[in-house]
Design a protein around this motif. Structure first.
Motif, mmCIF file in Angstrom:
data_model
loop_
_atom_site.group_PDB
_atom_site.id
_atom_site.type_symbol
_atom_site.label_atom_id
_atom_site.label_comp_id
_atom_site.label_asym_id
_atom_site.label_seq_id
_atom_site.Cartn_x
_atom_site.Cartn_y
_atom_site.Cartn_z
ATOM 1 N N PRO A 30 0.804 -1.234 0.000
ATOM 2 C CA PRO A 30 0.000 0.000 0.000
ATOM 3 C C PRO A 30 0.829 1.272 0.000
ATOM 4 O O PRO A 30 0.458 2.270 -0.634
ATOM 5 N N GLU A 31 1.966 1.256 0.689
ATOM 6 C CA GLU A 31 2.788 2.473 0.761
ATOM 7 C C GLU A 31 3.408 2.837 -0.579
ATOM 8 O O GLU A 31 3.852 3.966 -0.781
ATOM 9 N N ASP A 35 -2.991 6.303 -2.708
ATOM 10 C CA ASP A 35 -3.946 6.183 -1.605
ATOM 11 C C ASP A 35 -5.045 7.235 -1.709
ATOM 12 O O ASP A 35 -5.677 7.584 -0.707
#
Length: 321
Positions: A30-31, A35
């Motif tokens: 996810p990083e 997002d």
């Protein structure tokens, strides 16, 4: 997360596909991914490197992006998987998580090869999944390739050729000779709507002699990369010649309108990727160095095959599932 320039190049390709109306699910760390809500993300904490041993990595790294992507297809969360990462890992994850079609001993990578002057390519399999094969597997590759060729490009009666070192029936290794005899059987041809056209040679890869070319994964991979290398060197030589003098540059400008479409047709980016046939889901394998355009084309191919239910066609014909 897979590929030489991931995830940036992958994300650029995903955005191109999304602009064409294709819904995409991202799988990865996810990083490293957007997002902002632009795309749905399935979190995966691990990444299998390009040089990692495939089978053991897939078994040990259960939270890797390629494993989670294969699970998304298995669970119906996604319709297809596209990977530009470790080819062996993509194959192993597809096989272990999606499962193999009943009646198929080994999945095979089916790679399209451009045929000048023809609307559809030749399909060569296996292009690298199985370096050692039995004659029976080659017959299965022929069946899968024929169904794929008919289902995707509408070839009513696909012609199947066996790659050998001569067109005569008696030529080839013991494997090729045994496969030749099995491929002459009319039973599998009637079931798939294909016709066995006999042996073909390396020089026939781009010829309109057959529609499906069958070989073991070692030979197929070498033949494919040899053809790619020759095409790359030929294009480089032509570009160098076109820039060798003022007269050549003027001639190149005149030829450009005719040569550009031909270049686009032979450009690997136009293909996008190859399908892994024989698993119970759509898996498209792209080059690690794929450009955003190539990734977008791979996603488009995956979307098309999912909509056509190509895997369903294979299951119905090969295993009566």
């Amino acid at each position: 997360m897979g590929g030489d320039n991931a995830p940036q190049s992958v994300l650029a390709g995903v955005r191109i596909a999304a602009e064409q109306g294709i819904p995409v699910l991202l799988v990865g760390q996810p990083e490293q991914l957007p997002d902002d809500g632009e795309f749905e993300v399935v979190p995966a904490s691990q990444v299998i490197s390009m040089g990692a041993e495939a089978a053991s990595s897939v078994r040990k790294m259960k939270d890797s992006s390629v494993v989670r992507a294969a699970e998304a297809v298995r669970d119906g969360r996604a319709s297809a998987m596209v990977s530009g990462g470790n080819t062996g890992a993509a194959m192993a994850a597809s096989l272990l998580r999606m499962g193999r079609i009943r009646g198929v001993s080994r999945p095979a990578i089916a790679t399209p090869i451009v045929v000048p002057g023809r609307a559809w390519p030749n399909v060569m399999l296996d292009s690298g999944a199985n370096t050692e094969c039995s004659a029976e597997w080659l017959v299965q590759f022929a069946q899968m390739g024929a169904v794929y060729c008919r289902d995707r490009w509408g070839v009513a009666e696909p012609r199947v050729g066996l790659l050998s070192n001569g067109e005569e029936a008696g030529k080839g290794s013991p494997l090729v000779k045994e496969a030749f005899e099995l491929l002459e059987d009319k039973t599998w041809q009637a079931r798939t709507g294909a016709v066995f056209a006999g042996n073909v040679e390396g020089r026939d890869l781009l010829e309109d002699l057959v529609d499906v070319i069958v070989t073991d994964g070692f030979t197929g991979n070498v033949a494919l990369k040899t053809a790619e290398g020759v095409a790359k060197q030929l294009i480089s030589a032509l570009l160098e010649a076109f820039d060798s003098s003022d007269e050549a540059r003027q001639g190149a400008e005149m030829l450009a309108p005719a040569l550009t479409p031909l270049y686009d047709k032979f450009n690997p980016d136009s293909v996008g990727g190859a399908i892994l046939l024989g698993v119970r889901g759509v898996t498209i394998i792209s080059h690690g160095a794929s450009s955003p355009r190539a990734l977008a084309n791979a996603i488009e191919v995956a979307h098309e095959l999912a909509e056509r239910d190509t895997v369903g066609s294979l299951r119905r014909i090969l295993s009566s599932e």
